[in-house]
Design a protein around this motif. Sequence first.
Motif: not given
Length: 435
Positions: A167-173
Amino acid sequence: MTLREDRSAPTTAPAAPGGATTTSAPPTQRSLLGTVLVLGAFVAIGPLTIDMYLPALPTITAELQTTEAAVQLTLTGTLVGLALGQLVLGPLSDALGRKGPLLAGTALHVVSSVLILFAPDIATLGVLRVLQGVGTSAGAVIALAVVRDSLSGRAAATMLSRLFLVIGAAPVLAPTIGGLVLGVTSWRGVFAVLAVYGVALLVLGSLALRETLPRERRQPLRVRSTVRTFGALLHDRAYLGLVGVAGLTMASLFSYVSGASFVYQEQFGLDQQQFAFLFGAGAVWLIGATQLNPVFLRRFEPAQVLLGGNLAALGAAVVLVLLATSGLGGIWGVALPLWAVLFAGGLALPNAPALALSRHGEAAGSAAALLGAVQFGVGALVSPLVGVLGNDATAMAVVILGSALAATAVLLVVVRPWRLDPVDAEAVEMGHAAH
């Protein structure tokens, strides 16, 4: 009781006929990976809902003929929904099981997203964003409960660590995806994409997610007992202080989230796609710090890392205010100290929840729900100040500095980290992975 002492997760299967119990086979790597992906998909809908429409905030302001502050309140509404939803859906899932409330919350998100496609004014959009926030809170609070139902100890910590990586990539993407969507459609198309994603989650959850809380382990939904549990939490000074630190740290982050689109696009002239990539670059620093956190914890106590992170965020915020008010360095004079604030926040944010939850392992569900509600609630209260103060780099920097100052004051005066008992490594892993 610490999280190490809390062994509530089942290690055996329900009693077999005749009263015997059977030991559950340990989950395979393949099944663990599948569970991580399913839960990660549900949790990711939260940051996607918050962040995907950020590049469109100036466009929404113009199209709905409203003010920047009013549009920012739609972000506040989402955070309010996330806060309230966790307080309701956490206890509800303890009484009804995990799968039903998770799917119901996701369905609410889908309905709200579809209705936003026809929102005629800013007031309607604001109300629907609150409902969206309530719906997305299901994934945030129930995913953790599913892990606690299924695993314990280091196995649970490992699962949560993998879940966080998913889930860590969600705010980036999310802003990048939003920028790409805006390149081919209007801002309403962002919510069409969110609705389609929600429908996909409903199908995935119905087919791939099993119920992890058997009927014999469910708790009656009694308001009095729930209130009593929350009352006990509110009498723990250190817990309250740590929750406050976590909330104020989140307020700094959401002040950046609410103001960045106006600062980067209107003050510095970036287009929607350029903003999305620059915003994503900032999120990389936050996520990178959370991944470095276990490295620091090998040498320092979590209270020490928390204090260091808060002091570093405060120092970076002071530099941010100085550069923003003077205009020195232009856009990079704002972006670089912002990234430093995000990096420091990435060190502080995981450790405050870890320390708070380690104090109440016997009521971890309620403690986590209250923690999540305060984090998003404080963010919802503080972040609109950016719009009130002018929606420029100086306004954003001042609110971030104020939040950092308040967080450090609460940490030193209320929590007093030097008085906290050492927290074992397993508890820290659990708190770090979950937040």
